[in-house]
Design an enzyme around this catalytic site. Sequence first.
Site: not given
Length: 397
Positions: A24, A78, A80, A82, A145, A164, A192, A225
């Site tokens: 993104h 989370h 999101e 991914d 986030h 994250d 990051y 990650h």
Amino acid sequence: MWPVEIKKDIYWVGAIDWDIRDFHGYSTYKGSTYNAFLAMDDKITLFDTVKKPFKNDLIHHIHKIIDPTKIDYIVVNHVEMDHTGCLPEMIEIIKPEKIITSPMGKKALISHFHREDWPYEVVKTGDEISIGKRTIHFIETRMLHWPDSMFSYIKEDKLLISSDAFGQHWATSERFDDEVDHAELFKHAAKYYANILLPYSPRVIKLLDDVNAMGIEIEMIATDHGLIWRKYIPEIIQAYSDWAHQKSKKKALVVYETMWHSTEMMANSIAHGLVQEGVSVEVMDLKFNHRSEVITELLDAKAIVLGSSTLNNGILPNMADILTYMKGLRPTNKIGAAFGSYGWSGEAVKLLNQFMEEMKIKVIDPGIKVNYVPTHDDLDLCIELGRKIGKAIKKDI
Ligand SMILES: Cc1cc2nc3c(=O)[nH]c(=O)nc-3n(C[C@H](O)[C@H](O)[C@H](O)COP(=O)(O)O)c2cc1C
């Protein structure tokens, strides 16, 4: 790849994305990983899943340990995509007894997948769930986030599964922080932070304080990650504190865009002046430097010096891109100045100054405009501007 036992009976079962180059708008020039963890206990628990195209990697890794249908709980730290892209398919396979998530997690899961009927178990900060020999303690980390973000802490293993937070986009065959180059690891972690967490810095400060006050012992931070932290935990926590407080070094960032190199000549002279004052400088031409690299360099710079020539009464397009991006990330405690070449109307410097004022960047000089190609005298003025910025940096640091 293969599953890796990170603690006794707890495995990394995630996926490595060697090829992703854009996340993104963030340049992931070294790929990324989507980490997921499997705890083998009375209630077999899967922490997070992976991006949809990597579902088979996740299943394959789980299979090496156990038949996926034997999993009892899925924790969604989370929402999101991914980390949840393959969640609906995993739920079909696993048919879990519980999908454990935060209140905002449940809301976001329903908004993504439109399934009110999944077996949600909503947990809030302080809630605990026993899975047998282990107890999972949950800490909501709203807006770190996303609103749904959450930590899962396994007391018995002193293991923080941090979603994250503390992550890095870096695809490696290694899984742990002490197995890779230290400087590169912290560079990816800084990138990051700068590109994802920077706007939420006040929340990061509060979270670090809260976790400290809880007195929880952390032997391992398993982020979603990149590399898992086991050796450099005090260092990464200190780095997060420094980044969140936006501590700066004696460093300036000269960021510019140019059509016919006039603004570039000015940029180099400003850099020269900064160097004369003993300040470290990073000069970044926006045609060759990705916005996410610029923000990473800005993280610990005290000054930002913005340069653009005037194009159709405005600034150049890559400069407009970085300003939009920077505005959202809200860096603080910076000083700045602007410069640029022009032909007839010369609006760029005024627009750059306006932007910095809106961003509460302290503009320490009205800036320099040069008509077409700079003369030696013009470049001397640029050196002087560099020296002025350098002196201001040294005063503030
Ligand atoms: C397509 C185009 C549009 C331009 N529009 C303006 C303008 O609106 N106002 C102005 O002052 N100069 C304008 N210029 C002139 C440039 O700002 C000038 O050539 C300047 O010296 C270029 O600096 P650079 O080499 O750093 O890009 C324009 C130049 C081009 C090529």
